[in-house]
Each structure stands twice: as C-alpha cells, then as structure tokens.
Design a protein around this motif. Structure first.
Motif, PDB file in Angstrom:
ATOM      1  N   ILE A 120     -38.861   1.841  -3.037  1.00  0.00           N
ATOM      2  CA  ILE A 120     -38.579   2.800  -1.963  1.00  0.00           C
ATOM      3  C   ILE A 120     -37.324   3.590  -2.304  1.00  0.00           C
ATOM      4  CG2 ILE A 120     -38.088   3.100   0.498  1.00  0.00           C
ATOM      5  CD1 ILE A 120     -39.452   0.433   1.019  1.00  0.00           C
ATOM      6  N   ALA A 121     -37.399   4.898  -2.100  1.00  0.00           N
ATOM      7  CA  ALA A 121     -36.212   5.756  -2.235  1.00  0.00           C
ATOM      8  C   ALA A 121     -36.044   6.548  -0.941  1.00  0.00           C
ATOM      9  CB  ALA A 121     -36.360   6.707  -3.416  1.00  0.00           C
ATOM     10  N   PHE A 122     -34.843   6.515  -0.384  1.00  0.00           N
ATOM     11  CA  PHE A 122     -34.525   7.291   0.811  1.00  0.00           C
ATOM     12  C   PHE A 122     -33.749   8.541   0.407  1.00  0.00           C
ATOM     13  CE2 PHE A 122     -34.805   2.880   2.406  1.00  0.00           C
ATOM     14  CZ  PHE A 122     -35.752   3.066   3.410  1.00  0.00           C
ATOM     15  N   SER A 123     -33.930   9.604   1.174  1.00  0.00           N
ATOM     16  CA  SER A 123     -33.192  10.843   0.898  1.00  0.00           C
ATOM     17  C   SER A 123     -31.706  10.615   1.148  1.00  0.00           C
ATOM     18  CB  SER A 123     -33.716  11.973   1.796  1.00  0.00           C
ATOM     19  OG  SER A 123     -33.727  11.578   3.153  1.00  0.00           O
ATOM     20  N   THR A 124     -30.908  10.984   0.153  1.00  0.00           N
ATOM     21  CA  THR A 124     -29.452  10.843   0.258  1.00  0.00           C
ATOM     22  C   THR A 124     -28.794  12.115  -0.256  1.00  0.00           C
ATOM     23  OG1 THR A 124     -29.245   9.898  -1.961  1.00  0.00           O
ATOM     24  CG2 THR A 124     -29.611   8.346  -0.142  1.00  0.00           C
ATOM     25  N   PRO A 125     -27.574  12.390   0.149  1.00  0.00           N
ATOM     26  CA  PRO A 125     -26.901  13.623  -0.267  1.00  0.00           C
ATOM     27  C   PRO A 125     -26.753  13.773  -1.777  1.00  0.00           C
ATOM     28  CG  PRO A 125     -25.762  12.616   1.594  1.00  0.00           C
ATOM     29  CD  PRO A 125     -26.792  11.636   1.140  1.00  0.00           C
ATOM     30  N   VAL A 126     -26.746  12.671  -2.525  1.00  0.00           N
ATOM     31  CA  VAL A 126     -26.531  12.777  -3.968  1.00  0.00           C
ATOM     32  C   VAL A 126     -27.794  13.186  -4.716  1.00  0.00           C
ATOM     33  CG1 VAL A 126     -24.669  11.102  -3.951  1.00  0.00           C
ATOM     34  CG2 VAL A 126     -27.021  10.307  -4.296  1.00  0.00           C
ATOM     35  N   MET A 127     -28.943  13.122  -4.066  1.00  0.00           N
ATOM     36  CA  MET A 127     -30.189  13.518  -4.731  1.00  0.00           C
ATOM     37  C   MET A 127     -30.284  15.033  -4.767  1.00  0.00           C
ATOM     38  SD  MET A 127     -33.088  10.785  -3.571  1.00  0.00           S
ATOM     39  CE  MET A 127     -32.944   9.055  -4.035  1.00  0.00           C
ATOM     40  N   ILE A 128     -30.632  15.565  -5.944  1.00  0.00           N
ATOM     41  CA  ILE A 128     -30.623  17.013  -6.112  1.00  0.00           C
ATOM     42  C   ILE A 128     -32.019  17.630  -6.167  1.00  0.00           C
ATOM     43  CG2 ILE A 128     -28.395  16.998  -7.285  1.00  0.00           C
ATOM     44  CD1 ILE A 128     -29.906  17.233  -9.925  1.00  0.00           C
ATOM     45  N   SER A 129     -33.063  16.820  -6.252  1.00  0.00           N
ATOM     46  CA  SER A 129     -34.409  17.376  -6.341  1.00  0.00           C
ATOM     47  C   SER A 129     -35.439  16.366  -5.866  1.00  0.00           C
ATOM     48  CB  SER A 129     -34.739  17.790  -7.780  1.00  0.00           C
ATOM     49  OG  SER A 129     -34.860  16.650  -8.612  1.00  0.00           O
ATOM     50  N   HIS A 130     -36.630  16.892  -5.571  1.00  0.00           N
ATOM     51  CA  HIS A 130     -37.706  15.991  -5.143  1.00  0.00           C
ATOM     52  C   HIS A 130     -38.187  15.138  -6.315  1.00  0.00           C
ATOM     53  CE1 HIS A 130     -39.898  19.381  -6.911  1.00  0.00           C
ATOM     54  NE2 HIS A 130     -40.988  18.635  -6.949  1.00  0.00           N
ATOM     55  N   GLU A 131     -38.101  15.672  -7.563  1.00  0.00           N
ATOM     56  CA  GLU A 131     -38.478  14.867  -8.719  1.00  0.00           C
ATOM     57  C   GLU A 131     -37.568  13.653  -8.860  1.00  0.00           C
ATOM     58  OE1 GLU A 131     -37.886  18.152  -8.939  1.00  0.00           O
ATOM     59  OE2 GLU A 131     -39.471  19.160 -10.106  1.00  0.00           O
ATOM     60  N   GLU A 132     -36.276  13.841  -8.575  1.00  0.00           N
ATOM     61  CA  GLU A 132     -35.338  12.722  -8.660  1.00  0.00           C
ATOM     62  C   GLU A 132     -35.671  11.658  -7.620  1.00  0.00           C
ATOM     63  OE1 GLU A 132     -30.555  11.686  -8.284  1.00  0.00           O
ATOM     64  OE2 GLU A 132     -31.231  13.768  -8.221  1.00  0.00           O
ATOM     65  N   MET A 133     -36.119  12.097  -6.451  1.00  0.00           N
ATOM     66  CA  MET A 133     -36.462  11.145  -5.403  1.00  0.00           C
ATOM     67  C   MET A 133     -37.664  10.290  -5.819  1.00  0.00           C
ATOM     68  SD  MET A 133     -36.875  11.917  -1.351  1.00  0.00           S
ATOM     69  CE  MET A 133     -36.817  10.560  -0.188  1.00  0.00           C
ATOM     70  N   LEU A 134     -38.677  10.938  -6.394  1.00  0.00           N
ATOM     71  CA  LEU A 134     -39.838  10.186  -6.859  1.00  0.00           C
ATOM     72  C   LEU A 134     -39.443   9.251  -7.999  1.00  0.00           C
ATOM     73  CD1 LEU A 134     -42.876   9.645  -6.792  1.00  0.00           C
ATOM     74  CD2 LEU A 134     -43.176  11.565  -8.367  1.00  0.00           C
ATOM     75  N   ARG A 135     -38.615   9.735  -8.909  1.00  0.00           N
ATOM     76  CA  ARG A 135     -38.179   8.910 -10.023  1.00  0.00           C
ATOM     77  C   ARG A 135     -37.376   7.699  -9.539  1.00  0.00           C
ATOM     78  NH1 ARG A 135     -36.055  12.650 -12.634  1.00  0.00           N
ATOM     79  NH2 ARG A 135     -33.856  12.373 -12.086  1.00  0.00           N
TER      80      ARG A 135
END
Length: 582
Positions: A277-292
């Motif tokens: 599981i990955a939650f959206s956080t301010p340090v994430m810069i893209s949707h690809e990073e969230m999936l990764r």
C-alpha cells in the motif's frame, strides 16, 4: 444493382409518422411500389410514434416536419434522448436549405421534400439512410472494440495497466489541487505459478477471473481495480477517509482471495496474496512514483513470507535502491572476475580427517567483500544465479579434480532453485564433470527442501538423472521443513545435513533428543549425516557420542582458499590439532 443494396430493403421494417391522412396513404402506396416485402407501420402523432419505437424495432423511420404542435426536429431529439438508435428521414411540404441544415444538425439521416416524393427518390433516400446508419454503427463498434482492447484486460475485463495509470494520473493531479487523499494497493498472488504448472493455464485463467470478480465485489464503485498482467492486480482508492479504513479494506481483499476456488473434476485451489500500500504524501512527485512505492511495499511483504499487507515507507525505497544497485553490479561481476570460491572442510567426526569441502561463494568488489546474504536472494530472483551457479560448479569441480592424484575427497556444491529448474541443468552438471575430469562419485549436490516442494514430478525426474551420473544428493537444512522425513523416503537422497539451529542448542536436552532421533532414523535409512555449524567442543562431543558421521563448522576451520585447503589435506582437524589459518 448490388446484392447488398437489394438485401437492405428485404423485409425492412419502416415506421411512417404523419398527421395527414392523404400523405399517409400516398406514402404507403409508394413504399408498396418500392418493395412489397417492406413491413410498414403508420402513426398519426409524434407521441404514438415514440410509444411504438420503445415497443418494437424498426430499420428506418419517416417523419413529417410539421405535426400539429410538434416538429420533426423535436421528435428526433426526443428519440435520441431515449437512447433509441435508428435512422430518421425528415419529410416536409416546404423544402428549403435552412430546414435541410437544421435536420442534419438534429441528427436526421436524410431530408426529402414531399413535392419530390416518387418511388425512385424515396427508395434512394431509404437505402442511403439505412446503409449510412449501419456503416456508422459498425465504425462505432470497431472504435469500442479498439478502446476495449487498448484499455481493458481481455481475460478479466478489468481496466488494464494503461487505463489504470490514466485514472491514477488524473486522481493524483486532483489530489495535488484539492488535497483529496489517495491510496494505491499493489496485489500479487502468492503461489499462482504452481496452479498453472499443475492444472494447466485454463484453470489458471479461470482462477484469475474469479479473483477479479471477488476484488470488484469488495471495493466501492468509485474506486478502480485493474489487472496489470500475470497475477498482479492494483486498486486505486480515491477520497479515502482514513488510512485505517484502507488497511481494513486490504484485509478484506485478502480474505476474499484466500477463499477456496472450486473447479469441477479438480481439487480446490487455495491462493493468498502479498499486498503493498502507498498513500499520497507531499514528497511524492508523480503518479508513477506512487505505483512504484506500492510495488516496493508489495515486494517487501512477498520477500518476508507473503500472505499479508505492507505499507510503504521511505526506508523501503533506500533498501530497493541498494538492491537495484546490487542487481546492476551482479550483471557485470562474472565478466569482471569478481567472484571467488572459498571451501569449508567437512570432517569425519570419528577420525578428524577431512572427508571433503563445501564450495562457498564470495563476491569481492573493488577490494571489499560483500556478504552472500546481501546478494544471493537478488541473484536468485533476477535469474543471475543460473550463470553464477554454472561458474561455481565448474570451478569447484576443476579444483577438486586437480587434487585427485594427490588425494581423493568429496566436493559439495549448493544447487539453487532457479538453477535446478533451468532446462539445461543436467547438461551443466555433465559438462562440469567432463571439463574437469572429476570422478562423479566425488561430486555431492546439495539441495533444499523448498526446491523439492516447487515441482515434485520435475524434482524426481532430475534427481534420478543426477543419480544416473553417479553423483550424490544431499538434503540441506534437514529437520526444519514440515515434511523432511517424507522427502527422504520419496526422493533418492544419499545424505542429510542437520540444520545448524539444532546444533547450536546442544547439549540442551530437547535439541539432543531431536538430534538423537534424526541420527537413529538416518541409520535405519542408510543415510549419511553431516552436522552443520559446530562451534563448541560440547557440541562435538555429543555428536561423536551419538555416532554422527561428519561435521563442519568454525570449530574445525573457517571457509578457506584452495591453497589453504591444500595445506590441510592429510591432517586431522579435531580441536586439539586445529590449525590456525588466516
């Protein structure tokens, strides 16, 4: 006239709507003259026409422009709003370019003036309307099929990777603007490959379809579940209320996946899953990073034991980055001659003489020794282990063969699961023996219980082939698996290696009792026994007293270079004569 043009009017169903009796009579006569097989229905008002269109199917509709308080344009709009799909030809007693344009904009298939109504012109208009409508319908169907192929998984009908990434991108941008919390779940089924191998891909595909349906039943309508490919699924959760609820959802998904899947004439299929599981956080810069990130979390729980849930954190990223670096370095390590072999003596506990050596891999990169624990799992998961293991086998056999004229001893080589499963494994062993000239009786191949359990039929077949080469088979870490005894009975095993966890606790009474039982069993089955991890004299004394055949461990010697091993040959390595070698 083309046969296709003739067939258009054959048994064609025509609806005529006109509030003028004379015009209705004329139209029916004209249609009769055009083709006697036409099925014509007549209505005198727009409301009656709408009613019959919802009750029956028609191929074409002819409607008068003026019908009391309604116009034909309004009728066309009402038909479209009801979702009815058929070509409509608009007729009027007052022709004109302006009305023609309005008709086309409203969605009429054609426009014809009543003053020009003759059999030939009416037939031409009907043919054109029906043919054009069918062509457009075929194009729409083709576009829909292309869209489905491009954005939906053909097996499960779930959104595929492309559509999931598109929705995730849209949701991620919305979160950045509106702070609408997101969560991505990355689901990888545990133990799916053996189902395909054992029951066939048809059963595997059916299992995937059932899993897809179960996942859809758990999530909300507003969320997205997709199949990325193989046995991997993802879930996008938008507007999540709390992370706790997402974790609860993940547990419900696990419960659904774990439920048995029943097939006619086949045993029930049991699956589990690893969920990251990955939650959206301010340090994430893209949707690809969230999936990764969700993928990284999934990989971590998969590596632990599977069948569970893991939430991504930044430490995982650092860990994965290190693993990726090691993976890249592994690709070049063989060509750069960075691997080396050390050999740990296997000692006869009766005489203290060296019975053989176990070949142990080490990786020295830029002068720094990298622990096997840091790279062996990565080498296994990436498949690099196959080439590395082939190098180990040839090098170990070559060294042992070079010593045959001086003295004969056994060389033990560990076999990895990927190496064993490789189609060329038996040939690899043959080639190593042929290249080195080593007596096959002196090659001992060490396998694990996990390897045996992966594919029992394949294991049996390959072990029999290895026995035909006159090599010996050792079962490693014996006693730690739930079916160790079954394995030595079922497969052609020559020796067992007692797991170091039993040895470390000696002379504890429970460990001693287990050791005694295993040694007694091995004697009855005519199996040789090697005790691993002997480090204390008290451990050695108990093993000698219970007639354990062989042992290895730091009490005798650490892993050594082949030059150091050559110096030990012919000597005894009991504690009072142990040589201290650097």
């Amino acid at each position: 006239m083309l046969a296709e043009d003739i067939s258009i009017l054959q048994d064609c169903r025509v609806l005529v709507i006109d509030d003028n009796d004379d015009d209705l009579f004329l139209l029916n006569d004209l249609l009769e003259d055009i083709n006697s097989s036409l099925h014509v229905s007549s209505k005198k008002s727009a409301n009656e026409g709408l009613q019959v269109l919802q009750e029956q199917n028609f191929d074409v509709c002819l409607v008068d422009y003026y019908m009391g308080g309604n116009t034909g344009l309004e009728f066309i709009r009402q038909v479209k709003s009801l979702g009815l799909d058929l070509p409509i030809i608009l007729m009027t007693g007052q022709g004109g370019y302006e009305i023609d344009v309005q008709a086309m904009h409203a969605g009429a298939a054609d426009f014809i003036s009543k003053e020009e109504l003759k059999p030939r012109s009416l037939e031409k208009s009907i043919r054109y309307a029906i043919s054009n409508h069918r062509t457009l319908a075929a194009l729409r169907k083709s576009e829909q099929q292309l869209h489905t192929t491009a954005f939906y998984d053909s097996l499960t009908k779930l959104p595929n990777r492309a559509l999931f990434l598109n929705r995730l991108d849209h949701a991620f941008k919305s979160w950045q603007r509106n702070n609408r919390e997101l969560a991505v779940l990355f689901i990888d089924l545990d133990g799916f490959k053996p189902i395909n191998d054992s029951y066939g891909h048809d059963i595997g595909d059916q299992a995937l379809k059932i899993i897809a349906q179960r996942l859809q039943q758990v999530i909300r309508i507003s969320d997205t579940v997709a199949r990325l490919g193989g046995d991997e699924f993802t879930v996008l959760i938008e507007d999540q209320e709390s992370q706790r609820q997402v974790l609860q959802l993940a547990e419900r998904l696990l419960e659904e996946i774990r439920k048995p899947i029943s097939f006619h004439a086949h045993p029930d299929v049991h699956l589990s899953a690893s969920i990251g599981i990955a939650f959206s956080t301010p340090v994430m810069i893209s949707h690809e990073e969230m999936l990764r990130s969700a993928d990284i979390a999934m990989y971590r729980i998969k590596k632990k034991s599977g069948n569970g849930v893991e939430v991504y954190d930044s430490y995982m990223y650092k860990q994965l980055s290190e693993q990726l670096r090691i993976e890249q370095d592994l690709k070049k390590a063989l060509s750069l001659n960075e691997f080396e072999l050390l050999y740990q003596p296997i000692v006869s506990l009766r005489s203290g003489t060296i019975f053989g050596f176990e070949a142990l891999l080490r990786w020295r990169k830029q002068g720094k020794l990298i622990s096997p624990d840091a790279f062996l799992d990565i080498a296994e998961s990436t498949g690099h282990i196959v080439a590395i293991s082939e190098w180990i086998l040839r090098k170990a056999c070559t060294w042992a063969a070079s010593m045959q004229q001086r003295t004969s001893f056994a060389i033990t080589v560990n076999v990895s699961q990927k190496q064993f499963e490789n189609y060329a494994f038996i040939d690899t062993v043959k080639n190593a023996l042929s290249f080195s000239g080593l007596n096959p009786k002196n090659l001992h191949l060490e396998i694990s219980e996990n390897l045996i359990m992966s594919d029992r039929d394949l294991t049996q077949q390959k072990l029999q082939q290895l026995k035909a080469l006159r090599t010996s088979i050792y079962l490693d870490d014996f006693g730690t698996g739930y079916s160790s005894l079954k394995h030595v009975l079922e497969f052609p095993i020559d020796a067992i290696k007692l797991d170091r966890s039993f040895i470390q606790n000696l002379p504890d009474s429970k460990s001693a009792a287990i050791i005694d039982m295993l040694l007694s069993m091995a004697k009855r089955l005519n199996l040789e026994v090697v005790a691993e991890g002997i480090e204390e004299i008290s451990q050695l004394e108990h093993l000698k007293a219970t007639n354990c055949h062989f042992g290895q461990g730091y009490l005798f010697a650490k892993p050594l270079t082949h030059e150091q091993c050559s110096a030990l040959l012919g000597q005894t390595l009991l504690p009072d004569t142990e040589l201290s070698l650097n």
